[in-house]
Write a protein that holds these residues in place. Structure first.
Motif, PDB file in Angstrom:
ATOM      1  N   LEU A  77       0.832  -1.086   0.177  1.00 50.27           N
ATOM      2  CA  LEU A  77       0.008   0.187   0.216  1.00 50.27           C
ATOM      3  C   LEU A  77       0.967   1.284  -0.108  1.00 50.27           C
ATOM      4  O   LEU A  77       1.670   1.482   0.715  1.00 50.27           O
ATOM      5  N   VAL A  78       0.622   2.116  -1.040  1.00 51.68           N
ATOM      6  CA  VAL A  78       1.476   3.361  -1.067  1.00 51.68           C
ATOM      7  C   VAL A  78       0.670   4.554  -1.021  1.00 51.68           C
ATOM      8  O   VAL A  78       1.440   5.618  -0.725  1.00 51.68           O
ATOM      9  N   ILE A  79      -0.552   4.563  -1.147  1.00 50.24           N
ATOM     10  CA  ILE A  79      -1.409   5.630  -0.977  1.00 50.24           C
ATOM     11  C   ILE A  79      -2.600   5.351  -0.363  1.00 50.24           C
ATOM     12  O   ILE A  79      -3.229   4.144  -0.596  1.00 50.24           O
ATOM     13  N   ALA A  80      -3.011   5.983   0.642  1.00 47.47           N
ATOM     14  CA  ALA A  80      -4.246   6.009   1.530  1.00 47.47           C
ATOM     15  C   ALA A  80      -4.979   7.476   1.517  1.00 47.47           C
ATOM     16  O   ALA A  80      -4.391   8.135   2.289  1.00 47.47           O
ATOM     17  N   ARG A  81      -6.005   7.603   1.047  1.00 46.73           N
ATOM     18  CA  ARG A  81      -6.627   8.839   0.967  1.00 46.73           C
ATOM     19  C   ARG A  81      -8.188   8.603   1.687  1.00 46.73           C
ATOM     20  O   ARG A  81      -9.129   8.449   1.060  1.00 46.73           O
ATOM     21  N   THR A  82      -8.193   8.345   3.167  1.00 44.43           N
ATOM     22  CA  THR A  82      -9.419   8.086   3.731  1.00 44.43           C
ATOM     23  C   THR A  82     -10.091   9.294   4.323  1.00 44.43           C
ATOM     24  O   THR A  82      -9.263  10.514   4.369  1.00 44.43           O
ATOM     25  N   MET A  83     -11.125   9.103   4.631  1.00 47.51           N
ATOM     26  CA  MET A  83     -12.064  10.168   5.247  1.00 47.51           C
ATOM     27  C   MET A  83     -11.876  10.444   6.529  1.00 47.51           C
ATOM     28  O   MET A  83     -11.811   9.592   7.543  1.00 47.51           O
ATOM     29  N   PRO A  84     -11.850  11.753   7.216  1.00 51.31           N
ATOM     30  CA  PRO A  84     -11.868  11.882   8.773  1.00 51.31           C
ATOM     31  C   PRO A  84     -13.108  11.192   9.143  1.00 51.31           C
ATOM     32  O   PRO A  84     -14.076  11.232   8.508  1.00 51.31           O
ATOM     33  N   GLU A  85     -12.976  10.803  10.552  1.00 52.60           N
ATOM     34  CA  GLU A  85     -14.116   9.947  11.060  1.00 52.60           C
ATOM     35  C   GLU A  85     -15.334  10.984  11.260  1.00 52.60           C
ATOM     36  O   GLU A  85     -16.409  10.253  11.235  1.00 52.60           O
ATOM     37  N   GLU A  86     -15.120  12.155  11.622  1.00 56.03           N
ATOM     38  CA  GLU A  86     -16.215  12.844  11.594  1.00 56.03           C
ATOM     39  C   GLU A  86     -17.006  13.041  10.392  1.00 56.03           C
ATOM     40  O   GLU A  86     -18.262  13.049  10.313  1.00 56.03           O
ATOM     41  N   ALA A  87     -16.524  13.107   9.295  1.00 56.54           N
ATOM     42  CA  ALA A  87     -16.890  13.305   7.919  1.00 56.54           C
ATOM     43  C   ALA A  87     -17.846  12.093   7.438  1.00 56.54           C
ATOM     44  O   ALA A  87     -18.811  12.026   6.938  1.00 56.54           O
ATOM     45  N   VAL A  88     -17.365  10.765   8.094  1.00 54.69           N
ATOM     46  CA  VAL A  88     -17.877   9.671   7.752  1.00 54.69           C
ATOM     47  C   VAL A  88     -19.015   9.408   8.515  1.00 54.69           C
ATOM     48  O   VAL A  88     -20.265   9.183   8.175  1.00 54.69           O
ATOM     49  N   ALA A  89     -19.109   9.931   9.717  1.00 57.44           N
ATOM     50  CA  ALA A  89     -20.143  10.080  10.661  1.00 57.44           C
ATOM     51  C   ALA A  89     -21.390  10.904   9.941  1.00 57.44           C
ATOM     52  O   ALA A  89     -22.509  10.525  10.274  1.00 57.44           O
TER      53      ALA A  89
END
Length: 285
Positions: A77-89
Protein backbone atom coordinates in the motif's frame (compact mmCIF):
# COMPACT_ATOMS: atom_id res chain seq x y z
CA UNK A 1 14.36 2.69 -28.36
CA UNK A 2 11.79 0.83 -26.23
CA UNK A 3 9.49 3.15 -24.25
CA UNK A 4 7.41 1.26 -21.68
CA UNK A 5 3.86 2.42 -21.08
CA UNK A 6 1.62 2.14 -18.03
CA UNK A 7 -2.04 1.26 -18.50
CA UNK A 8 -4.84 1.77 -15.99
CA UNK A 9 -7.90 -0.45 -16.49
CA UNK A 10 -11.27 0.08 -14.93
CA UNK A 11 -12.91 -3.22 -13.91
CA UNK A 12 -16.71 -3.13 -14.34
CA UNK A 13 -17.67 -2.41 -17.94
CA UNK A 14 -14.03 -2.38 -19.06
CA UNK A 15 -12.25 -5.51 -17.88
CA UNK A 16 -15.46 -7.47 -17.24
CA UNK A 17 -19.08 -6.93 -18.23
CA UNK A 18 -21.99 -6.36 -15.85
CA UNK A 19 -22.57 -10.11 -15.67
CA UNK A 20 -18.98 -10.50 -14.47
CA UNK A 21 -17.65 -12.43 -17.42
CA UNK A 22 -14.47 -11.59 -19.30
CA UNK A 23 -13.39 -12.01 -22.90
CA UNK A 24 -10.34 -14.27 -23.32
CA UNK A 25 -8.70 -11.58 -25.45
CA UNK A 26 -8.71 -9.24 -22.44
CA UNK A 27 -6.77 -11.73 -20.35
CA UNK A 28 -4.32 -12.24 -23.22
CA UNK A 29 -3.91 -8.48 -23.67
CA UNK A 30 -3.00 -7.87 -20.03
CA UNK A 31 -0.57 -10.78 -19.82
CA UNK A 32 1.07 -10.05 -23.18
CA UNK A 33 1.50 -6.35 -22.42
CA UNK A 34 3.26 -7.18 -19.15
CA UNK A 35 5.44 -9.78 -20.89
CA UNK A 36 6.39 -7.04 -23.33
CA UNK A 37 7.66 -4.85 -20.49
CA UNK A 38 4.68 -2.58 -19.92
CA UNK A 39 2.91 -1.98 -16.60
CA UNK A 40 -0.79 -2.75 -16.19
CA UNK A 41 -2.74 -1.55 -13.15
CA UNK A 42 -6.34 -1.98 -12.12
CA UNK A 43 -8.18 1.27 -11.47
CA UNK A 44 -11.56 0.51 -9.96
CA UNK A 45 -14.34 1.81 -7.79
CA UNK A 46 -14.36 -1.55 -6.06
CA UNK A 47 -12.73 -1.95 -2.69
CA UNK A 48 -9.64 -4.15 -2.71
CA UNK A 49 -11.66 -6.94 -1.06
CA UNK A 50 -14.16 -6.78 -3.96
CA UNK A 51 -11.47 -7.56 -6.54
CA UNK A 52 -12.13 -11.27 -6.86
CA UNK A 53 -9.24 -13.76 -6.95
CA UNK A 54 -10.06 -14.65 -10.57
CA UNK A 55 -9.44 -11.00 -11.50
CA UNK A 56 -6.19 -10.71 -9.56
CA UNK A 57 -5.00 -14.03 -11.00
CA UNK A 58 -4.90 -12.46 -14.46
CA UNK A 59 -1.80 -10.67 -13.20
CA UNK A 60 -1.39 -6.94 -12.57
CA UNK A 61 1.40 -4.72 -11.35
CA UNK A 62 -0.83 -3.09 -8.77
CA UNK A 63 -4.23 -1.54 -8.21
CA UNK A 64 -6.04 1.68 -7.48
CA UNK A 65 -9.19 0.81 -5.55
CA UNK A 66 -12.18 2.48 -3.87
CA UNK A 67 -12.39 5.08 -6.63
CA UNK A 68 -8.96 6.50 -5.83
CA UNK A 69 -9.00 5.90 -2.09
CA UNK A 70 -6.08 3.48 -2.15
CA UNK A 71 -3.17 2.59 -4.41
CA UNK A 72 -1.02 -0.53 -4.18
CA UNK A 73 2.20 -1.36 -6.00
CA UNK A 74 2.24 -5.12 -6.00
CA UNK A 75 1.06 -5.96 -2.49
CA UNK A 76 2.44 -2.76 -0.94
CA UNK A 77 0.00 0.00 0.00
CA UNK A 78 1.60 3.27 -1.12
CA UNK A 79 -1.36 5.70 -1.06
CA UNK A 80 -4.30 5.91 1.35
CA UNK A 81 -6.74 8.80 1.03
CA UNK A 82 -9.32 8.16 3.71
CA UNK A 83 -12.03 10.33 5.24
CA UNK A 84 -11.91 11.93 8.69
CA UNK A 85 -14.06 9.96 11.12
CA UNK A 86 -16.38 12.90 11.76
CA UNK A 87 -16.98 13.24 8.01
CA UNK A 88 -17.91 9.55 7.76
CA UNK A 89 -20.31 9.99 10.68
CA UNK A 90 -22.04 12.92 8.97
CA UNK A 91 -22.33 11.00 5.70
CA UNK A 92 -23.73 7.87 7.37
CA UNK A 93 -26.14 9.98 9.39
CA UNK A 94 -27.56 11.47 6.22
CA UNK A 95 -27.99 8.05 4.61
CA UNK A 96 -29.75 6.68 7.67
CA UNK A 97 -32.05 9.69 8.01
CA UNK A 98 -32.92 9.37 4.31
CA UNK A 99 -33.59 5.62 4.53
CA UNK A 100 -30.98 4.79 1.88
CA UNK A 101 -29.06 1.53 1.80
CA UNK A 102 -25.31 2.03 1.64
CA UNK A 103 -21.95 0.42 2.17
CA UNK A 104 -18.59 1.77 3.26
CA UNK A 105 -15.25 0.72 1.78
CA UNK A 106 -12.02 0.46 3.71
CA UNK A 107 -8.87 -1.22 2.46
CA UNK A 108 -9.68 -4.57 4.05
CA UNK A 109 -13.42 -4.55 4.79
CA UNK A 110 -16.87 -3.67 3.48
CA UNK A 111 -19.47 -2.30 5.88
CA UNK A 112 -22.93 -2.79 4.35
CA UNK A 113 -26.26 -1.66 5.71
CA UNK A 114 -28.74 -4.56 6.15
CA UNK A 115 -30.57 -4.07 2.83
CA UNK A 116 -27.54 -4.12 0.54
CA UNK A 117 -27.32 -7.89 0.05
CA UNK A 118 -30.95 -8.16 -1.14
CA UNK A 119 -30.44 -5.31 -3.60
CA UNK A 120 -27.37 -6.96 -5.10
CA UNK A 121 -29.15 -10.30 -5.35
CA UNK A 122 -31.79 -8.54 -7.46
CA UNK A 123 -29.17 -6.83 -9.66
CA UNK A 124 -27.35 -10.09 -10.29
CA UNK A 125 -30.53 -11.91 -11.23
CA UNK A 126 -31.50 -9.13 -13.63
CA UNK A 127 -28.04 -9.29 -15.20
CA UNK A 128 -28.30 -13.04 -15.69
CA UNK A 129 -31.71 -12.70 -17.33
CA UNK A 130 -30.57 -9.90 -19.61
CA UNK A 131 -27.32 -11.55 -20.59
CA UNK A 132 -28.57 -15.07 -21.23
CA UNK A 133 -26.09 -17.81 -22.05
CA UNK A 134 -25.58 -17.23 -25.76
CA UNK A 135 -21.80 -16.92 -25.62
CA UNK A 136 -19.75 -19.90 -24.54
CA UNK A 137 -16.32 -18.33 -25.11
CA UNK A 138 -16.43 -16.09 -22.03
CA UNK A 139 -14.90 -16.77 -18.62
CA UNK A 140 -16.69 -16.01 -15.35
CA UNK A 141 -14.72 -14.19 -12.66
CA UNK A 142 -17.25 -15.01 -9.93
CA UNK A 143 -17.92 -18.19 -7.97
CA UNK A 144 -21.07 -19.62 -9.53
CA UNK A 145 -22.12 -21.39 -6.30
CA UNK A 146 -22.34 -18.21 -4.27
CA UNK A 147 -21.51 -14.85 -5.76
CA UNK A 148 -18.64 -13.11 -3.90
CA UNK A 149 -20.63 -9.87 -3.54
CA UNK A 150 -23.44 -11.73 -1.81
CA UNK A 151 -20.93 -13.31 0.57
CA UNK A 152 -19.39 -9.93 1.37
CA UNK A 153 -22.67 -8.10 1.83
CA UNK A 154 -24.13 -10.83 4.04
CA UNK A 155 -21.66 -9.81 6.74
CA UNK A 156 -23.45 -6.85 8.33
CA UNK A 157 -20.81 -5.89 10.90
CA UNK A 158 -20.86 -2.81 13.14
CA UNK A 159 -19.84 0.23 11.12
CA UNK A 160 -16.33 1.57 11.36
CA UNK A 161 -15.75 5.28 10.87
CA UNK A 162 -11.98 4.94 10.59
CA UNK A 163 -10.05 3.99 7.47
CA UNK A 164 -13.03 4.62 5.16
CA UNK A 165 -12.20 5.85 1.65
CA UNK A 166 -15.54 5.62 -0.14
CA UNK A 167 -19.23 4.93 0.27
CA UNK A 168 -21.84 3.72 -2.18
CA UNK A 169 -25.51 4.57 -1.64
CA UNK A 170 -28.43 2.61 -3.09
CA UNK A 171 -32.03 3.74 -3.16
CA UNK A 172 -35.27 3.23 -5.02
CA UNK A 173 -35.60 7.02 -5.00
CA UNK A 174 -34.46 8.36 -8.38
CA UNK A 175 -33.85 11.72 -6.71
CA UNK A 176 -31.29 10.12 -4.38
CA UNK A 177 -28.27 11.41 -6.27
CA UNK A 178 -29.57 14.99 -6.27
CA UNK A 179 -30.35 14.81 -2.56
CA UNK A 180 -27.00 13.31 -1.60
CA UNK A 181 -25.15 15.78 -3.80
CA UNK A 182 -26.98 18.74 -2.26
CA UNK A 183 -26.32 17.51 1.27
CA UNK A 184 -22.71 16.37 0.93
CA UNK A 185 -20.99 17.98 -2.07
CA UNK A 186 -19.46 20.83 -0.07
CA UNK A 187 -17.22 18.27 1.63
CA UNK A 188 -17.34 15.26 -0.66
CA UNK A 189 -16.93 14.24 -4.29
CA UNK A 190 -20.34 12.82 -5.28
CA UNK A 191 -21.00 11.07 -8.59
CA UNK A 192 -23.87 9.05 -9.98
CA UNK A 193 -23.55 5.32 -9.47
CA UNK A 194 -21.88 2.81 -11.72
CA UNK A 195 -24.16 -0.09 -10.77
CA UNK A 196 -26.36 -1.38 -13.62
CA UNK A 197 -30.08 -0.55 -13.44
CA UNK A 198 -29.68 2.01 -10.63
CA UNK A 199 -29.19 5.24 -12.55
CA UNK A 200 -29.60 8.26 -10.28
CA UNK A 201 -30.91 6.02 -7.52
CA UNK A 202 -27.31 5.25 -6.60
CA UNK A 203 -24.00 7.00 -6.36
CA UNK A 204 -20.46 6.97 -5.05
CA UNK A 205 -18.96 9.33 -2.49
CA UNK A 206 -15.30 10.03 -1.78
CA UNK A 207 -13.64 12.91 0.00
CA UNK A 208 -13.48 16.09 -2.09
CA UNK A 209 -10.58 15.87 -4.53
CA UNK A 210 -10.28 12.10 -4.27
CA UNK A 211 -10.88 10.32 -7.55
CA UNK A 212 -9.09 7.88 -9.83
CA UNK A 213 -7.39 10.65 -11.79
CA UNK A 214 -5.86 12.51 -8.84
CA UNK A 215 -4.64 9.26 -7.30
CA UNK A 216 -3.14 8.15 -10.62
CA UNK A 217 -1.11 11.37 -10.67
CA UNK A 218 0.15 10.67 -7.13
CA UNK A 219 1.00 7.08 -8.09
CA UNK A 220 2.82 8.14 -11.26
CA UNK A 221 4.87 10.57 -9.18
CA UNK A 222 5.68 7.73 -6.77
CA UNK A 223 6.76 5.52 -9.67
CA UNK A 224 8.67 8.27 -11.46
CA UNK A 225 6.58 7.92 -14.63
CA UNK A 226 5.34 10.83 -16.73
CA UNK A 227 1.59 11.05 -17.28
CA UNK A 228 2.24 11.18 -21.03
CA UNK A 229 3.22 7.50 -20.84
CA UNK A 230 -0.08 6.55 -19.20
CA UNK A 231 -3.11 5.03 -20.88
CA UNK A 232 -6.45 5.05 -19.06
CA UNK A 233 -9.35 2.90 -20.21
CA UNK A 234 -12.84 3.15 -18.73
CA UNK A 235 -16.55 3.38 -19.35
CA UNK A 236 -18.25 5.14 -16.47
CA UNK A 237 -18.63 8.36 -14.50
CA UNK A 238 -15.92 7.46 -12.01
CA UNK A 239 -13.45 7.14 -14.93
CA UNK A 240 -13.72 10.71 -16.19
CA UNK A 241 -10.76 12.14 -14.27
CA UNK A 242 -8.67 9.09 -15.20
CA UNK A 243 -9.35 9.67 -18.88
CA UNK A 244 -8.43 13.32 -18.46
CA UNK A 245 -5.08 12.92 -16.67
CA UNK A 246 -3.62 10.04 -18.67
CA UNK A 247 -1.63 10.78 -21.80
CA UNK A 248 -4.26 8.81 -23.72
CA UNK A 249 -7.78 8.43 -22.35
CA UNK A 250 -9.77 5.65 -24.03
CA UNK A 251 -13.50 5.09 -23.61
CA UNK A 252 -15.00 1.65 -24.11
CA UNK A 253 -17.48 1.19 -26.92
CA UNK A 254 -20.16 0.48 -24.31
CA UNK A 255 -19.52 3.77 -22.48
CA UNK A 256 -22.16 6.47 -22.40
CA UNK A 257 -21.94 9.42 -24.76
CA UNK A 258 -20.92 11.67 -21.86
CA UNK A 259 -17.95 9.47 -20.97
CA UNK A 260 -16.91 9.19 -24.62
CA UNK A 261 -16.88 12.99 -24.81
CA UNK A 262 -14.08 13.07 -22.21
CA UNK A 263 -11.93 10.50 -24.05
CA UNK A 264 -9.24 10.96 -26.66
CA UNK A 265 -10.47 7.91 -28.52
CA UNK A 266 -12.96 5.06 -28.35
CA UNK A 267 -12.28 1.35 -28.55
CA UNK A 268 -14.74 -1.51 -29.03
CA UNK A 269 -17.05 -2.82 -26.31
CA UNK A 270 -16.05 -4.82 -23.25
CA UNK A 271 -16.84 -8.26 -24.71
CA UNK A 272 -15.84 -7.26 -28.25
CA UNK A 273 -12.08 -7.20 -27.60
CA UNK A 274 -12.10 -3.58 -26.38
CA UNK A 275 -9.00 -3.82 -24.19
CA UNK A 276 -7.13 -5.96 -26.74
CA UNK A 277 -7.86 -3.50 -29.55
CA UNK A 278 -6.78 -0.53 -27.43
CA UNK A 279 -3.53 -2.21 -26.40
CA UNK A 280 -2.87 -3.28 -29.98
CA UNK A 281 -3.43 0.22 -31.30
CA UNK A 282 -0.89 1.68 -28.87
CA UNK A 283 1.75 -0.99 -29.33
CA UNK A 284 1.53 -2.72 -25.96
CA UNK A 285 0.89 -6.02 -27.72
Amino acid sequence: MFSPRIAFLDVDGTLIDAGEVIAPSTIDAVRTARQNGHLVYLSTGRAAVEIYPAIRDIGFDGAISAGGGFAEVGDELVIARTMPEEAVARMVGFYEESGYDFYLQSLTHLYPSPGVRARFATYLQQDRERRGDDRTDLHSVADLDEHPALKAFANVRPLSYSGIAKSVFLAGDLMAYDRVSEALSSEFHVITGTIPHMGTGSGEVTLSGVNKGSTILQLLDHLGIDAAAAIGIGDSSNDIEMLQVCGVGIAMGNATADIKAHADEITTAVLDDGVWNAFRRHGLI
